[in-house]
Design a protein around this motif. Structure first.
Motif, short mmCIF file in Angstrom:
data_model
loop_
_atom_site.label_atom_id
_atom_site.label_comp_id
_atom_site.label_asym_id
_atom_site.label_seq_id
_atom_site.Cartn_x
_atom_site.Cartn_y
_atom_site.Cartn_z
N ILE A 1 0.80 -1.18 0.12
CA ILE A 1 -0.27 -0.07 0.00
C ILE A 1 1.00 1.39 -0.01
CG2 ILE A 1 -1.73 1.29 1.06
CD1 ILE A 1 -2.61 -1.47 2.42
N THR A 2 0.56 2.25 -0.99
CA THR A 2 1.40 3.31 -0.96
C THR A 2 0.34 4.40 -1.58
OG1 THR A 2 2.08 2.94 -3.39
CG2 THR A 2 3.68 2.53 -1.74
N TYR B 1 -4.98 0.16 4.94
CA TYR B 1 -3.81 0.88 5.52
C TYR B 1 -4.05 0.98 6.90
CZ TYR B 1 -0.10 4.29 6.42
OH TYR B 1 0.99 5.08 6.83
N GLU C 1 -3.55 -2.55 8.14
CA GLU C 1 -2.18 -2.87 8.56
C GLU C 1 -1.47 -2.29 10.10
OE1 GLU C 1 0.11 -1.84 5.12
OE2 GLU C 1 -0.50 -3.82 4.11
N HIS C 2 -2.05 -1.17 10.44
CA HIS C 2 -1.58 -0.65 11.37
C HIS C 2 -2.40 -0.95 12.78
CE1 HIS C 2 0.37 1.79 8.56
NE2 HIS C 2 1.35 2.32 9.49
N LYS D 1 -1.48 9.87 2.81
CA LYS D 1 -0.52 9.29 3.99
C LYS D 1 -0.40 9.85 5.21
CE LYS D 1 3.72 6.58 4.83
NZ LYS D 1 3.99 7.14 6.35
N ASP E 1 -2.15 8.92 8.83
CA ASP E 1 -1.11 8.85 9.96
C ASP E 1 -1.50 9.53 10.94
OD1 ASP E 1 0.40 6.97 8.65
OD2 ASP E 1 1.99 8.33 7.99
#
Length: 387
Positions: A6-7, A160, A163-164, A372, A376
């Protein structure tokens, strides 16, 4: 396709002189995985809904014929964006893009990374995508879009978060995605109703809700009545749709609208809006999409319905932890409306406001140029609040 790392792309491109067309072209690149060169090749040719539709379908066909399926999905999906109610291609290309999407990303579903559910609600089914937390679960997130979003656009933000360490339930409610386009269920300002159904269905408690764009109003509204929501992230300043609408139009026209509504002069307001729409592509789109999604027969009826879409009148009922996210050059929403919103949140447990700027490549609507960074920021806020 096989699963990918994932980007998120960063930056904004100057593609078209019209702000909304420029934004939506950037959206194709940043949120829908379109190719920059493809979009640059058509950007200057687009000046209205017809050229938007024609050019995006054309490069969608080109990408599909070349085996660039990811790009074809992006172009077909967004070709529908400026198609209006009554255009038989609207549902056709929405379904085409969606069908190809789920086939292209089927590996995520076949191995159980993502599960798809249909939750019964008021004679329709709300689609929900669920991604389980990787590792120890830090929180549960309910994620949704706003006035014109597609659930699939938030597929990778969902992954995302997963994944976190977050369980994520990504859903569409009335007025959104397939619930509107396929099932014909219009927007309802009482967002707590579909949210409660989803919480009941999955037996969830102690959750964070994140709503993007109009969702920045809908999510706090839901939290005012649904106390299983403990944390709220408004992914856009959005105190009320009426305030946002007035902020988009010239001051002289703004005064006229207020007077016409006060005097119930619907025929004059309808005439004025339609005259403006002929000169302004964004107003034309806003009115036509709004009448379609909010089940309004005229611009006047649409504006009257919008007055119910607010969180100000229930702000005192919101007693959770709240994060409001703004953008200093949002072409849809004047970020200075944040004061109206924060003043209404006078009973919250905690209140954080984060304004992203052009220096961070995040000044656009929903901070599209730096996804992103904004994700975040949300993750770090949740972790801090839950300490």
């Amino acid at each position: 396709m096989k699963k990918v790392k994932i980007t998120f792309k960063k930056g904004l491109f100057k593609l078209n002189k019209q702000p909304n067309i420029n934004y939506q072209l950037n959206r194709i690149i940043m949120w829908n995985d379109g190719d920059v060169e493809d979009i640059e090749s058509i950007a200057s040719k687009i000046n209205d809904s017809e050229t938007w539709k024609g050019e995006l379908i054309r490069i969608g066909n080109m990408a599909k014929n070349e085996g660039r399926i990811k790009e074809a999905i992006a172009y077909y999906r967004m070709s529908e964006f400026f198609m209006y109610d009554g255009d038989e291609d609207k549902v056709k290309y929405y379904k085409l893009a969606t069908d190809i999407f789920y086939d292209y990303y089927k590996d995520y579903f076949e191995d159980g990374t993502v599960k798809r559910y249909e939750v019964p609600y008021d004679n329709v089914n709300l689609p929900v995508l669920y991604a389980k937390a990787v590792g120890e679960r830090k929180d549960i997130i309910l994620l949704h879009g706003g006035n014109d979003s597609y659930m699939e656009e938030l597929f990778f933000p969902m992954l995302y978060f997963s994944e976190h360490g977050f369980d994520v339930y990504l859903f569409e409610g009335p007025g959104q995605g397939s619930v509107m386009r396929i099932q014909g269920k219009h927007f309802n300002y009482q967002w707590e109703k579909p949210v409660t159904v989803i919480l009941d269905y999955f037996k969830l408690d102690n959750v964070t809700i994140i709503g993007a764009s109009l969702g920045g109003m809908l999510a706090p509204r839901a939290a005012a009545y649904e106390k299983r929501i403990k944390r709220v992230i408004a992914w856009s300043v959005f105190p009320s749709f009426y305030s946002v609408l007035l902020g988009m139009i010239p001051p002289s026209f703004k005064i006229a609208i207020k007077i016409l509504i006060k005097l119930h002069l619907s025929f004059i307001l309808n005439f004025a809006f339609r005259k403006k729409a002929k000169k302004d592509f964004t107003i034309d789109w806003g009115i036509k999409h709004g009448m379609y999604a909010y089940n309004a027969k005229s611009p006047y009826e649409y504006v009257i319905k919008l007055k119910k879409f607010q969180m100000i009148n229930v702000g005192h009922l919101i007693d959770q932890d709240v994060l409001v996210i703004g953008a200093n050059k949002d072409h849809f929403i004047d970020y200075k409306l944040f004061k109206e919103e924060l003043d209404a949140l006078n009973n919250v447990h905690s209140l954080t406001f984060r304004l992203f700027t052009d220096k961070e490549c995040a000044s656009n609507h929903c901070n599209m140029g730096n996804t992103k960074l904004v994700l975040d920021t949300m993750i770090n806020w949740i972790k801090l609040i839950k300490l």
